[in-house]
Design a protein around this motif. Structure first.
Motif, PDB file in Angstrom:
ATOM      1  N   ASN A  62      -0.339  30.673  72.509  1.00  0.00           N
ATOM      2  CA  ASN A  62      -0.703  29.445  73.217  1.00  0.00           C
ATOM      3  C   ASN A  62      -0.575  29.675  74.729  1.00  0.00           C
ATOM      4  O   ASN A  62      -0.216  30.760  75.180  1.00  0.00           O
ATOM      5  N   TYR A  67       4.237  30.407  71.385  1.00  0.00           N
ATOM      6  CA  TYR A  67       3.899  30.273  69.967  1.00  0.00           C
ATOM      7  C   TYR A  67       2.551  30.927  69.685  1.00  0.00           C
ATOM      8  O   TYR A  67       1.711  31.047  70.582  1.00  0.00           O
ATOM      9  N   GLN A  69      -0.958  30.266  68.115  1.00  0.00           N
ATOM     10  CA  GLN A  69      -1.715  29.018  67.979  1.00  0.00           C
ATOM     11  C   GLN A  69      -3.011  29.262  67.221  1.00  0.00           C
ATOM     12  O   GLN A  69      -3.744  30.212  67.517  1.00  0.00           O
ATOM     13  N   LEU A  76       0.748  25.325  65.532  1.00  0.00           N
ATOM     14  CA  LEU A  76       1.612  26.264  66.252  1.00  0.00           C
ATOM     15  C   LEU A  76       2.551  26.949  65.267  1.00  0.00           C
ATOM     16  O   LEU A  76       3.115  26.296  64.372  1.00  0.00           O
ATOM     17  N   GLU A  78       5.832  29.876  64.858  1.00  0.00           N
ATOM     18  CA  GLU A  78       6.862  30.669  65.530  1.00  0.00           C
ATOM     19  C   GLU A  78       6.445  32.135  65.525  1.00  0.00           C
ATOM     20  O   GLU A  78       5.966  32.645  64.492  1.00  0.00           O
ATOM     21  N   ILE A  79       6.666  32.803  66.642  1.00  0.00           N
ATOM     22  CA  ILE A  79       6.265  34.208  66.737  1.00  0.00           C
ATOM     23  C   ILE A  79       7.100  35.075  65.800  1.00  0.00           C
ATOM     24  O   ILE A  79       6.575  35.943  65.109  1.00  0.00           O
ATOM     25  N   CYS A  84       4.975  27.556  60.524  1.00  0.00           N
ATOM     26  CA  CYS A  84       4.222  26.525  61.252  1.00  0.00           C
ATOM     27  C   CYS A  84       5.168  25.389  61.616  1.00  0.00           C
ATOM     28  O   CYS A  84       5.805  24.800  60.736  1.00  0.00           O
TER      29      CYS A  84
END
Ligand code: FES
Length: 111
Positions: A62, A67, A69, A76, A78-79, A84
């Motif tokens: 993003n 995050y 995206q 979104l 989490e890396i 989600c």
């Protein structure tokens, strides 16, 4: 069989890059995220509808690079975990891909 993706220096930090590996029915789309020195990878498939996450090639993060995206409905993820945390598929997660990094070369084994 291991498939070589790229060198670690080929992906900016923060940054991301898409890859297509295999052929025919074996073909898979995946992407690698480089953030804070860590590399993580997931299949390029949104758990909401199954489409690819990137609208612009290699663009998975993003605006503030916090995050992953989805470009279709802005979910979104989490890396680190692929979970989600906002959007239409909250609670679902991206499919992780295990990376191997040796001598500055990133590779995967999706056999
Ligand atoms: S297709 Fe990814 S959020 Fe809808």
């Amino acid at each position: 069989m291991n498939t070589r993706l790229c060198k670690t220096e080929d992906i900016a930090d923060p940054g991301s890059r898409a890859f297509e590996i295999g052929e025919g029915h074996q073909q898979k789309s995946l992407f690698v995220v480089h953030k804070d020195g860590q590399f993580t990878a997931y299949l390029n498939r949104c758990p909401h509808t199954g489409v690819n996450l990137d609208w612009q090639e290699h663009q998975f993060l993003n605006m503030d690079n916090l995050y992953i995206q989805c470009s279709t409905h802005d979910a979104l993820f989490e890396i680190d975990s692929g979970k989600c945390i906002a959007g239409p598929c909250v609670g679902d997660a991206l499919d992780p891909v295990k990376l191997m990094i040796r001598d500055g070369i990133i590779s995967v084994n999706l056999a």
